[in-house]
Design a protein around this motif. Structure first.
Motif, PDB file in Angstrom:
ATOM      1  N   ALA A  59      -0.082   5.818  -5.454  1.00  0.00           N
ATOM      2  CA  ALA A  59       0.934   5.077  -5.795  1.00  0.00           C
ATOM      3  C   ALA A  59       0.707   3.790  -5.408  1.00  0.00           C
ATOM      4  O   ALA A  59       0.938   2.705  -6.215  1.00  0.00           O
ATOM      5  N   TYR A  60      -0.214   3.740  -4.431  1.00  0.00           N
ATOM      6  CA  TYR A  60      -0.577   2.156  -3.910  1.00  0.00           C
ATOM      7  C   TYR A  60      -1.179   1.430  -5.132  1.00  0.00           C
ATOM      8  O   TYR A  60      -1.091   0.242  -5.211  1.00  0.00           O
ATOM      9  N   LEU A  61      -2.095   1.944  -5.763  1.00  0.00           N
ATOM     10  CA  LEU A  61      -3.176   1.379  -6.665  1.00  0.00           C
ATOM     11  C   LEU A  61      -2.270   0.758  -7.676  1.00  0.00           C
ATOM     12  O   LEU A  61      -2.499  -0.132  -8.253  1.00  0.00           O
ATOM     13  N   THR A  62      -1.095   1.521  -8.331  1.00  0.00           N
ATOM     14  CA  THR A  62      -0.176   0.732  -9.151  1.00  0.00           C
ATOM     15  C   THR A  62       0.467  -0.050  -8.764  1.00  0.00           C
ATOM     16  O   THR A  62       0.441  -1.255  -9.422  1.00  0.00           O
ATOM     17  N   TYR A  63       0.905  -0.216  -7.526  1.00  0.00           N
ATOM     18  CA  TYR A  63       1.178  -1.489  -6.895  1.00  0.00           C
ATOM     19  C   TYR A  63       0.421  -2.563  -6.875  1.00  0.00           C
ATOM     20  O   TYR A  63       0.744  -3.706  -7.410  1.00  0.00           O
ATOM     21  N   PHE A  64      -0.668  -2.363  -6.201  1.00  0.00           N
ATOM     22  CA  PHE A  64      -1.886  -3.277  -6.426  1.00  0.00           C
ATOM     23  C   PHE A  64      -2.198  -3.864  -7.716  1.00  0.00           C
ATOM     24  O   PHE A  64      -2.333  -5.458  -7.853  1.00  0.00           O
TER      25      PHE A  64
ATOM     26  N   THR B 105     -14.481   5.226  -3.094  1.00  0.00           N
ATOM     27  CA  THR B 105     -13.817   5.669  -4.409  1.00  0.00           C
ATOM     28  C   THR B 105     -12.234   5.194  -4.374  1.00  0.00           C
ATOM     29  O   THR B 105     -11.711   5.523  -5.514  1.00  0.00           O
ATOM     30  N   TYR B 106     -11.680   5.199  -3.201  1.00  0.00           N
ATOM     31  CA  TYR B 106     -10.024   5.043  -3.573  1.00  0.00           C
ATOM     32  C   TYR B 106      -9.548   3.959  -4.392  1.00  0.00           C
ATOM     33  O   TYR B 106      -8.536   4.179  -5.160  1.00  0.00           O
ATOM     34  N   TYR B 107     -10.241   2.865  -4.476  1.00  0.00           N
ATOM     35  CA  TYR B 107      -9.700   1.704  -5.295  1.00  0.00           C
ATOM     36  C   TYR B 107      -9.844   1.821  -6.636  1.00  0.00           C
ATOM     37  O   TYR B 107      -9.256   1.059  -7.595  1.00  0.00           O
ATOM     38  N   ASP B 108     -10.753   2.805  -7.162  1.00  0.00           N
ATOM     39  CA  ASP B 108     -11.248   2.794  -8.584  1.00  0.00           C
ATOM     40  C   ASP B 108     -11.576   1.562  -9.283  1.00  0.00           C
ATOM     41  O   ASP B 108     -10.815   1.037 -10.097  1.00  0.00           O
ATOM     42  N   TRP B 109     -12.465   0.678  -8.584  1.00  0.00           N
ATOM     43  CA  TRP B 109     -12.639  -0.571  -8.978  1.00  0.00           C
ATOM     44  C   TRP B 109     -12.887  -0.865 -10.444  1.00  0.00           C
ATOM     45  O   TRP B 109     -12.402  -1.860 -10.943  1.00  0.00           O
ATOM     46  N   LYS B 110     -13.515   0.103 -11.059  1.00  0.00           N
ATOM     47  CA  LYS B 110     -13.826  -0.186 -12.564  1.00  0.00           C
ATOM     48  C   LYS B 110     -12.561  -0.366 -13.270  1.00  0.00           C
ATOM     49  O   LYS B 110     -12.475  -1.187 -13.899  1.00  0.00           O
ATOM     50  N   THR B 111     -11.482   0.340 -13.082  1.00  0.00           N
ATOM     51  CA  THR B 111     -10.286   0.234 -13.833  1.00  0.00           C
ATOM     52  C   THR B 111      -9.688  -0.981 -13.543  1.00  0.00           C
ATOM     53  O   THR B 111      -9.234  -1.907 -14.323  1.00  0.00           O
ATOM     54  N   THR B 112      -9.700  -1.454 -12.122  1.00  0.00           N
ATOM     55  CA  THR B 112      -9.182  -2.794 -11.751  1.00  0.00           C
ATOM     56  C   THR B 112      -9.980  -3.745 -12.418  1.00  0.00           C
ATOM     57  O   THR B 112      -9.373  -4.776 -13.038  1.00  0.00           O
TER      58      THR B 112
ATOM     59  N   TRP C  53     -15.361 -11.080  -6.849  1.00  0.00           N
ATOM     60  CA  TRP C  53     -15.963 -10.970  -5.764  1.00  0.00           C
ATOM     61  C   TRP C  53     -15.297  -9.935  -4.997  1.00  0.00           C
ATOM     62  O   TRP C  53     -14.217  -9.741  -4.758  1.00  0.00           O
ATOM     63  N   GLY C  54     -16.493  -9.222  -4.566  1.00  0.00           N
ATOM     64  CA  GLY C  54     -15.860  -7.960  -4.063  1.00  0.00           C
ATOM     65  C   GLY C  54     -17.008  -6.926  -3.812  1.00  0.00           C
ATOM     66  O   GLY C  54     -18.184  -7.164  -3.904  1.00  0.00           O
ATOM     67  N   ASP C  55     -16.529  -5.661  -3.885  1.00  0.00           N
ATOM     68  CA  ASP C  55     -17.564  -4.381  -3.613  1.00  0.00           C
ATOM     69  C   ASP C  55     -18.161  -4.115  -5.048  1.00  0.00           C
ATOM     70  O   ASP C  55     -17.394  -3.762  -6.051  1.00  0.00           O
TER      71      ASP C  55
ATOM     72  N   PHE D 198     -22.401   1.229  -2.464  1.00  0.00           N
ATOM     73  CA  PHE D 198     -21.252   0.853  -1.636  1.00  0.00           C
ATOM     74  C   PHE D 198     -21.841   0.651   0.017  1.00  0.00           C
ATOM     75  O   PHE D 198     -22.511   1.487   0.486  1.00  0.00           O
ATOM     76  N   ASP D 199     -20.983  -0.154   0.677  1.00  0.00           N
ATOM     77  CA  ASP D 199     -21.747  -0.536   2.248  1.00  0.00           C
ATOM     78  C   ASP D 199     -23.037  -0.756   2.305  1.00  0.00           C
ATOM     79  O   ASP D 199     -23.495  -0.165   3.031  1.00  0.00           O
TER      80      ASP D 199
END
Length: 620
Positions: A162-167, A209-216, A230-232, A258-259
């Motif tokens: 649910a946080y990803l939707t909020y973000f 994996t949690y943030y699913d950056w491609k979708t974002t 700028w980011g991961d 990653f990392d």
């Protein structure tokens, strides 16, 4: 005889036809990954500002826990136009604002949370810091961008889907309501203890994996097609340190992992599969948020100038942070130092001596004027000197009209077709022979002359010469040099920083108001240090000063105990040393001011190792 004359005629005719049908000179092919249009525009910015401002400003913290009261946010003189004006005068091309830091408090009235300025007393809840700064940036001709922390220590569903939707909802608010942006910034701090809607617990996430950056990222590019991320594993990368410098070797290319290890972030990868240039983020003070005890610790003019040459001058950008004060302004001491830095750099690189020199090349692509040596000094970064395919070692020689003093050399590659140069040398004609030059900031025994990329600036002691030879010793493909510059920087001015006397007096008073106590220190256990105050005393501060450049034994979380007899101990404090792994600055703990004879600092978590270590511990 007639046949002989006819043969001569045919031979002459054939040679003439061959000369008239000379093979055209081709444009050099791209080499490796190349920047997209947005990245090319970003490279040209070079310097821009970070502004850290949140509830942390009022709680004297670097990271908020997520339960801080919005009622604390009530600046008396918040002036976004002053921020923009200061950054403009400091030579910044844009501003990135911490719209939401880790605490989750939003500097705009987000409709998706109550934890924002709409529930603060500032402007009776009708204020919008993001709006005010976006408007101010447009007024002063600056680009605008936002920092949105992926980690939210306030939101109840952080760590869940649910946080990803909020973000993403908040991201869409920012990217659709405040005009065009040049960058969006996602911090790498993820997961840990927090308020989380009242749960007050430790939540860990899988950062890969949690943030699913491609979708974002797809959402971002749909909403703002002209910005960079700028980011991961993104279009721009962290440089691996918060001290504001890049590696002497610095490739714009890197593999997305990653990392990624810090030394890889610092130097990039010659064979990297993605164009992701480095951004050097650093604060003008020790911390990112405002702390009045740091008024006397603003980076010196020399340090700021060094930072410029070690970031922009090493094929990176400089993102310089200004902490906003509690009254809502950039501090005058910070402003004075930053403006002096801009004026100094401008003076040092004001007169390009190469423009008045003659230039020759050891080899030119197809002997064509299109790629001739003079393209490197024509003032345009869209033209370039190039060599034939396969020619990876070549030189440019500048000849001055008279003996000339020089101490700076600048070179730029035509990066639209990729980064190529691996190693180069500089030589000056002195005393009838070629003398090798080296970067004065390079470690002893090395020249520091490796990669170039978008921009490389080499500083060296002043010499007097009539010729300067720039030799590319190795490259991934035929080198393409779009610009070179030669300068003679004046000595660093001693009176360039103009600080108001009132600001100096206030900083001096704040710094001197609490003298250090005479204490005795001993290890109490592998993770604790015992502090003997020599006599019962009401102390106000304890400062844990970590070792520099060494995470072994570095305390990231702590508890502090007090005792009168070393038999009965009372817990005074506990918490985290926020961001200490990335920015190992002195950590100041505010004590309750109760009389005690002994203190015990316990490391409840170490970054690495099993033994608590420190450079110094100070009690006031």
């Amino acid at each position: 005889m007639k046949r002989t004359l006819f043969a001569v005629f045919l031979t002459t005719l054939t040679l003439g036809l061959c000369a008239g049908t000379k093979k055209p000179v081709t444009v050099p092919a791209p080499c490796g990954p190349i920047p997209n249009a947005n990245q090319l525009k970003w490279h040209e910015l070079e310097t821009y500002a970070f502004l850290h401002y949140s509830l942390n400003t009022y709680t004297d913290q670097e990271w908020g826990f997520g339960d801080e009261d919005p009622q604390l946010f009530n600046p008396s003189h918040l002036d976004a136009r002053q921020w923009a004006r200061t950054c403009k005068n400091a030579g910044m091309k844009g501003i990135i604002l911490t719209a939401k830091h880790h605490s989750g408090f939003c500097l705009w009235p987000s409709k998706y949370t109550e934890y924002s300025v709409k529930n603060a007393p500032w402007k009776d809840g009708r204020g919008d810091v993001v709006r005010e700064l976006a408007d101010a940036c447009r007024e002063y001709g600056l680009k605008f961008a936002v920092y949105l922390s992926p980690w939210d220590r306030n939101f109840a569903d952080y760590g869940r889907p649910a946080y990803l939707t909020y973000f993403r909802n908040q991201l869409e608010e920012l990217l659709t309501n405040y005009g065009e942006m040049f960058e969006v910034w996602f911090d790498g701090a993820n997961g840990g203890t927090g308020y989380y809607g009242g749960a007050r617990e430790n939540r860990q996430i899988d950062g890969a994996t949690y943030y699913d950056w491609k979708t974002t990222f797809d959402l971002i590019h749909r909403l703002q097609p002209n910005l960079v991320i700028w980011g991961d594993r993104a279009e721009l990368r962290w440089i691996g340190t918060e001290k504001g410098f890049a590696g002497l070797t610095n490739w714009c290319t890197i593999d997305y992992v990653f990392d990624t290890p810090r030394d890889t972030l610092m130097n990039g990868q010659e064979g990297g599969q993605h164009w992701s240039p480095g951004e050097c983020d650093t604060s003008i003070r020790p911390g990112w948020f405002y702390h009045d005890r740091e008024d006397s610790q603003v980076k010196s003019l020399k340090k700021l100038v060094d930072t410029y040459y070690e970031s922009v001058g090493r094929n990176a950008s400089l993102l310089l942070n200004f902490p906003i004060t509690r009254n809502g302004l950039i501090h005058p001491i910070d402003s004075a130092h930053a403006v002096a830095m801009a004026q100094t750099i401008r003076a040092e690189l004001a007169h390009n001596l190469a423009r008045n020199a003659t230039i020759t090349a050891s080899q030119v692509r197809g002997a064509s004027k299109t790629y001739a040596a003079d393209k490197a000094i024509d003032g345009s970064t869209n033209t370039y000197w190039a060599t034939d395919d396969g020619v990876k070692r070549a030189s440019l020689t500048l000849t001055f009209q008279r003996p000339t003093r020089i101490n700076r050399f600048l070179a730029q590659e035509y990066i639209a077709l990729g980064q190529r140069v691996k190693r180069f040398t500089l030589e000056a004609w002195v005393g009838g022979k070629w003398v090798s030059l080296r970067d004065e900031r390079a470690p002893e025994g090395t020249t520091g002359l490796t990669t170039i990329g978008y921009k490389r600036i080499v500083c060296f002691p002043t010499i007097k010469t009539t010729r300067l030879r720039f030799t590319i010793n190795d490259a991934k493909a035929c080198p393409l040099i779009s610009n070179i510059g030669v300068y003679c920087a004046p000595p660093l001015p001693k009176d360039a920083v103009k600080i108001p006397a009132s600001a100096l007096q206030k900083a001096s008073t704040a710094h001197e108001q609490m003298p250090s106590l005479n204490i005795a220190i001993a290890n109490d256990s592998s993770n604790a240090v015992l502090i003997d105050l020599q006599e019962p005393v009401a102390c106000r501060q304890l400062v844990y000063i970590p070792l520099e450049n060494d995470q072994d034994g570095l305390a990231t979380h702590y508890e502090l105990y007090a005792s009168d007899d070393m038999l009965e101990w009372k817990r005074w404090l506990g918490g985290e040393f926020s961001n200490i792994e990335n920015n190992p600055i002195p950590q100041t703990l505010t004590l309750p001011g109760l009389q005690t004879r002994y203190l015990k600092l316990v490391a409840t978590r170490l970054s690495k190792g099993k033994q608590l270590r420190w450079k110094q511990i100070v009690v006031r």
